[in-house]
Design a protein around this motif. Structure first.
Motif, PDB file in Angstrom:
ATOM      1  N   LEU A  72      -3.069  10.827   2.139  1.00 51.83           N
ATOM      2  CA  LEU A  72      -2.517   9.483   2.293  1.00 51.83           C
ATOM      3  C   LEU A  72      -2.209   9.183   3.758  1.00 51.83           C
ATOM      4  CD1 LEU A  72       0.036   9.319  -0.675  1.00 51.83           C
ATOM      5  CD2 LEU A  72      -2.156   8.137  -0.524  1.00 51.83           C
ATOM      6  N   ALA A 112      -0.187   2.522  -6.450  1.00 47.81           N
ATOM      7  CA  ALA A 112      -0.199   1.062  -6.573  1.00 47.81           C
ATOM      8  C   ALA A 112       0.223   0.635  -7.972  1.00 47.81           C
ATOM      9  CB  ALA A 112      -1.585   0.517  -6.247  1.00 47.81           C
ATOM     10  N   ARG A 159       2.018  -5.009  -1.133  1.00 48.15           N
ATOM     11  CA  ARG A 159       2.845  -3.955  -0.554  1.00 48.15           C
ATOM     12  C   ARG A 159       4.300  -4.106  -0.996  1.00 48.15           C
ATOM     13  NH1 ARG A 159       2.680  -4.481   5.447  1.00 48.15           N
ATOM     14  NH2 ARG A 159       0.479  -4.015   5.046  1.00 48.15           N
ATOM     15  N   THR A 171      -5.201   8.762  -5.590  1.00 48.83           N
ATOM     16  CA  THR A 171      -3.751   8.777  -5.409  1.00 48.83           C
ATOM     17  C   THR A 171      -3.229   7.387  -5.090  1.00 48.83           C
ATOM     18  OG1 THR A 171      -3.863  11.052  -4.590  1.00 48.83           O
ATOM     19  CG2 THR A 171      -1.850   9.813  -4.113  1.00 48.83           C
ATOM     20  N   ARG A 172      -3.938   6.650  -4.239  1.00 41.91           N
ATOM     21  CA  ARG A 172      -3.525   5.294  -3.893  1.00 41.91           C
ATOM     22  C   ARG A 172      -3.496   4.380  -5.118  1.00 41.91           C
ATOM     23  NH1 ARG A 172      -5.968   7.054   0.832  1.00 41.91           N
ATOM     24  NH2 ARG A 172      -4.854   6.484   2.742  1.00 41.91           N
ATOM     25  N   GLU A 224       4.059   3.169   4.220  1.00 40.67           N
ATOM     26  CA  GLU A 224       3.631   2.170   3.240  1.00 40.67           C
ATOM     27  C   GLU A 224       2.500   1.263   3.730  1.00 40.67           C
ATOM     28  OE1 GLU A 224       7.428   0.574   5.228  1.00 40.67           O
ATOM     29  OE2 GLU A 224       6.671   2.466   4.441  1.00 40.67           O
ATOM     30  N   ASP A 278      -8.171   8.213  -2.591  1.00 38.90           N
ATOM     31  CA  ASP A 278      -8.287   6.907  -3.240  1.00 38.90           C
ATOM     32  C   ASP A 278      -7.662   6.937  -4.627  1.00 38.90           C
ATOM     33  OD1 ASP A 278      -9.521   5.840  -1.071  1.00 38.90           O
ATOM     34  OD2 ASP A 278     -11.543   5.872  -1.896  1.00 38.90           O
ATOM     35  N   VAL A 299      -0.678   3.182   3.079  1.00 37.66           N
ATOM     36  CA  VAL A 299      -0.950   3.391   1.657  1.00 37.66           C
ATOM     37  C   VAL A 299      -1.217   2.079   0.936  1.00 37.66           C
ATOM     38  CG1 VAL A 299       0.008   4.288  -0.510  1.00 37.66           C
ATOM     39  CG2 VAL A 299       0.417   5.504   1.638  1.00 37.66           C
ATOM     40  N   PHE A 300      -0.505   1.027   1.365  1.00 37.79           N
ATOM     41  CA  PHE A 300      -0.652  -0.295   0.746  1.00 37.79           C
ATOM     42  C   PHE A 300      -1.062  -1.303   1.830  1.00 37.79           C
ATOM     43  CE2 PHE A 300       2.881   1.950  -1.395  1.00 37.79           C
ATOM     44  CZ  PHE A 300       2.327   2.102  -2.659  1.00 37.79           C
TER      45      PHE A 300
END
Length: 211
Positions: A11, A136, A172, A131-132, A162, A129, A165-166
């Motif tokens: 990440l 989310a 977000r 994990t994201r 963040e 990906d 990750v977002f």
């Protein structure tokens, strides 16, 4: 299956540039990930204000077990101190393991054609990906499917990861919401404190140097 520290490391590296996005706190985040792993496995817990080993039996992860053994041989310490001790040389260990496994690709280059730059790129559709997507979903619904997902969100919040990750501002989560994840478990709070301590020490050095 990837470990919690491995997921966090994936990440932390930008999928486009291959640069680390924690602002220099990845080792502390990974230290928190190791401590989270031990806590979720029932190997350690908080006893008053100190971390105590409940079960020194190995988890099967050499990176985690090396630190569990060191913790068992040491005196009980404050959670943020344990995070700081676990963090030593941890970035290189976890990152190099991901490179060896093919989850990250190491590329060397030069910034401005002069300064050496190391990039760590991950394959699209890989573990990072996945994990994201899981994170989310947790943020969108306000519910985490498991303790590991909650731990990842806590660590993302602890090192202000963040935005990486977002990347979509519309989806977000705000800082207040992420802070709640970070403070929901004592390991998350400990990681935040370790980061704050280092940030404060760096600021003090900068201030003193400018005098």
């Amino acid at each position: 299956m990837s470990t919690l520290p491995q997921e966090l490391a994936l990440l932390a590296y930008d999928r486009t540039t291959g640069r680390e996005r924690t602002g220099g706190y990845l080792d502390l985040a990974l230290g928190g990930a190791v401590l989270f792993t031990l806590a979720l496995a029932g190997r350690v817990d908080l006893d008053g204000k100190k971390v105590r080993v409940l079960d020194p039996a190995p988890t099967g992860d050499p990176v985690v077990d090396e630190r569990l053994a060191a913790l068992a041989a040491d005196k009980p310490r404050a959670p943020h101190t344990v995070v700081e001790r676990f963090a030593r040389k941890l970035t290189e260990t976890v990152r190099d393991g991901l490179v060896a496994d093919g989850a990250l690709r190491h590329e060397r280059g030069k910034a401005l054609g002069v300064f050496p730059v190391n990039r760590y790129l991950q394959a699209r559709g890989g573990i990072g990906d996945e994990t994201r997507v899981r994170l989310a979903s947790a943020v969108r619904t306000g519910r985490t499917a498991d303790e590991r997902t909650a731990a990842l969100l806590a660590l993302v919040a602890a090192v202000n990861l963040e935005k990486a990750v977002f990347p979509d501002r519309e989806t977000r989560p705000d800082r207040k919401r992420l802070k709640a994840f970070a403070e929901a478990h004592w390991v998350g709070s400990a990681t935040r404190k370790a980061v704050a301590n280092r940030r404060g020490a760096s600021a003090a050095v900068a201030s003193g140097g400018g005098g």
